[in-house]
Design a protein around this motif. Sequence first.
Motif, PDB file in Angstrom:
ATOM      1  N   LEU A 121       8.855   7.979   2.553  1.00 18.29           N
ATOM      2  CA  LEU A 121       8.842   7.017   3.651  1.00 18.29           C
ATOM      3  C   LEU A 121       8.521   7.715   4.974  1.00 18.29           C
ATOM      4  N   ALA A 122       9.098   8.885   5.175  1.00 16.41           N
ATOM      5  CA  ALA A 122       8.834   9.631   6.405  1.00 16.41           C
ATOM      6  C   ALA A 122       7.373  10.073   6.469  1.00 16.41           C
ATOM      7  N   ARG A 123       6.810  10.464   5.317  1.00 17.53           N
ATOM      8  CA  ARG A 123       5.449  10.994   5.311  1.00 17.53           C
ATOM      9  C   ARG A 123       4.392   9.887   5.356  1.00 17.53           C
ATOM     10  N   LEU A 124       4.805   8.642   5.219  1.00 12.22           N
ATOM     11  CA  LEU A 124       3.879   7.539   5.480  1.00 12.22           C
ATOM     12  C   LEU A 124       3.479   7.481   6.949  1.00 12.22           C
ATOM     13  N   ALA A 147      10.658   0.393  -1.051  1.00 12.94           N
ATOM     14  CA  ALA A 147       9.467   0.802  -0.297  1.00 12.94           C
ATOM     15  C   ALA A 147       8.517  -0.355  -0.021  1.00 12.94           C
ATOM     16  N   PHE A 148       8.770  -1.532  -0.568  1.00 11.70           N
ATOM     17  CA  PHE A 148       7.792  -2.615  -0.513  1.00 11.70           C
ATOM     18  C   PHE A 148       7.422  -2.990   0.918  1.00 11.70           C
ATOM     19  N   ASP A 149       8.411  -3.240   1.769  1.00  9.86           N
ATOM     20  CA  ASP A 149       8.116  -3.719   3.127  1.00  9.86           C
ATOM     21  C   ASP A 149       7.353  -2.678   3.944  1.00  9.86           C
ATOM     22  N   VAL A 150       7.699  -1.410   3.754  1.00  5.15           N
ATOM     23  CA  VAL A 150       7.024  -0.348   4.501  1.00  5.15           C
ATOM     24  C   VAL A 150       5.565  -0.227   4.042  1.00  5.15           C
ATOM     25  N   LEU A 151       5.334  -0.332   2.749  1.00  7.64           N
ATOM     26  CA  LEU A 151       3.968  -0.291   2.233  1.00  7.64           C
ATOM     27  C   LEU A 151       3.163  -1.488   2.730  1.00  7.64           C
ATOM     28  N   ARG A 152       3.794  -2.640   2.763  1.00  3.63           N
ATOM     29  CA  ARG A 152       3.107  -3.836   3.256  1.00  3.63           C
ATOM     30  C   ARG A 152       2.717  -3.662   4.720  1.00  3.63           C
ATOM     31  N   ALA A 153       3.593  -3.013   5.482  1.00  5.54           N
ATOM     32  CA  ALA A 153       3.283  -2.769   6.894  1.00  5.54           C
ATOM     33  C   ALA A 153       2.080  -1.835   7.035  1.00  5.54           C
ATOM     34  N   ARG A 154       1.980  -0.814   6.161  1.00  7.05           N
ATOM     35  CA  ARG A 154       0.807   0.075   6.192  1.00  7.05           C
ATOM     36  C   ARG A 154      -0.456  -0.721   5.871  1.00  7.05           C
ATOM     37  N   LEU A 155      -0.344  -1.604   4.896  1.00  4.05           N
ATOM     38  CA  LEU A 155      -1.490  -2.398   4.485  1.00  4.05           C
ATOM     39  C   LEU A 155      -1.956  -3.335   5.603  1.00  4.05           C
ATOM     40  N   ASP A 156      -1.025  -3.848   6.372  1.00  4.05           N
ATOM     41  CA  ASP A 156      -1.349  -4.825   7.422  1.00  4.05           C
ATOM     42  C   ASP A 156      -1.683  -4.179   8.764  1.00  4.05           C
ATOM     43  N   ASP A 157      -1.514  -2.852   8.869  1.00  5.82           N
ATOM     44  CA  ASP A 157      -1.756  -2.164  10.130  1.00  5.82           C
ATOM     45  C   ASP A 157      -3.266  -2.034  10.364  1.00  5.82           C
ATOM     46  N   PRO A 158      -3.812  -2.662  11.386  1.00  8.55           N
ATOM     47  CA  PRO A 158      -5.263  -2.595  11.608  1.00  8.55           C
ATOM     48  C   PRO A 158      -5.756  -1.195  11.971  1.00  8.55           C
ATOM     49  N   GLN A 159      -4.845  -0.319  12.391  1.00 13.39           N
ATOM     50  CA  GLN A 159      -5.233   1.038  12.764  1.00 13.39           C
ATOM     51  C   GLN A 159      -5.207   1.997  11.573  1.00 13.39           C
ATOM     52  N   GLU A 160      -4.678   1.558  10.435  1.00 12.14           N
ATOM     53  CA  GLU A 160      -4.557   2.446   9.283  1.00 12.14           C
ATOM     54  C   GLU A 160      -5.914   2.626   8.606  1.00 12.14           C
ATOM     55  N   THR A 161      -6.102   3.778   7.958  1.00 10.41           N
ATOM     56  CA  THR A 161      -7.361   4.062   7.278  1.00 10.41           C
ATOM     57  C   THR A 161      -7.473   3.252   5.986  1.00 10.41           C
ATOM     58  N   VAL A 162      -8.713   3.047   5.549  1.00  8.82           N
ATOM     59  CA  VAL A 162      -8.938   2.315   4.301  1.00  8.82           C
ATOM     60  C   VAL A 162      -8.331   3.080   3.126  1.00  8.82           C
ATOM     61  N   ASP A 163      -8.416   4.427   3.141  1.00  2.00           N
ATOM     62  CA  ASP A 163      -7.843   5.221   2.059  1.00  2.00           C
ATOM     63  C   ASP A 163      -6.358   4.921   1.884  1.00  2.00           C
ATOM     64  N   VAL A 164      -5.618   4.930   2.970  1.00  2.00           N
ATOM     65  CA  VAL A 164      -4.184   4.663   2.896  1.00  2.00           C
ATOM     66  C   VAL A 164      -3.938   3.229   2.444  1.00  2.00           C
ATOM     67  N   LYS A 165      -4.719   2.293   2.956  1.00  2.00           N
ATOM     68  CA  LYS A 165      -4.551   0.887   2.586  1.00  2.00           C
ATOM     69  C   LYS A 165      -4.756   0.674   1.085  1.00  2.00           C
ATOM     70  N   VAL A 166      -5.787   1.300   0.524  1.00  2.00           N
ATOM     71  CA  VAL A 166      -6.070   1.116  -0.900  1.00  2.00           C
ATOM     72  C   VAL A 166      -4.919   1.658  -1.750  1.00  2.00           C
ATOM     73  N   HIS A 167      -4.392   2.833  -1.387  1.00  2.00           N
ATOM     74  CA  HIS A 167      -3.292   3.403  -2.168  1.00  2.00           C
ATOM     75  C   HIS A 167      -1.992   2.642  -1.932  1.00  2.00           C
ATOM     76  N   ALA A 168      -1.803   2.127  -0.722  1.00  4.49           N
ATOM     77  CA  ALA A 168      -0.645   1.273  -0.482  1.00  4.49           C
ATOM     78  C   ALA A 168      -0.745  -0.002  -1.316  1.00  4.49           C
ATOM     79  N   ALA A 169      -1.955  -0.559  -1.410  1.00  9.38           N
ATOM     80  CA  ALA A 169      -2.160  -1.755  -2.220  1.00  9.38           C
ATOM     81  C   ALA A 169      -1.875  -1.480  -3.689  1.00  9.38           C
TER      82      ALA A 169
END
Length: 208
Positions: A121-124, A147-169
């Motif tokens: 969680l910290a390294r996200l 971890a679900f809510d934190v991953l969802r937040a990464r997925l919804d963050d418009p500033q996050e990279t596509v790489d992180v979004k795909v693995h979060a998904a």
Amino acid sequence: SGVAPGVTAGVPSLDELDPLLRARLAQCVVDLADQNLRPVDNARWVFSRIGRRGLPFVAEVLHADHDYVRRYGVEIALELRKSAAPIGDAVAALLADPFTAALATRALGGVAHPAALPHLLARLRHQDPDVRVGAASGLGLLGDPAAFDVLRARLDDPQETVDVKVHAAWSLAVLSPGDRYLSDRLRAMDYHEPTLLELADELARARR
């Protein structure tokens, strides 16, 4: 002889192994440092399939001086998943190793280290996107719904990279089958296709 560093209870010590097997595994450790790919691949294959009997040697590999040999050790631990739990401390020690940090982050979830959740969680939020990718996928391998809510937040963050979004998904799909982001990427093929297909294969494996 004895138990290698980073190995907890429940794993045979080197002295308990059959002498022929011990010699074979010791040679595999040597082969991982070979400059030719065939002995390296053979050694990785042996360690990824022999299970806990090979863990004292894998722990030794995780302490190797050579960067790529340490990385092979992390890859083996990741392949072994929860069978590698007794060497989780040796994997966790590599979170501080710049060469293996991202992969070790993912492997920490794969081996189900007891302290994996707070680490991941910290390294996200890590500044290195590769480490965030490792954390995002490691949380899916860990399988903790916390971890679900934190991953969802990464997925919804418009500033996050596509790489992180795909693995979060991918991890969201593991934790809650039906999340559409990864399936949408597969259908549209608007991301690196080999990575998407690999994640789809891993998703099927994680659900078995």
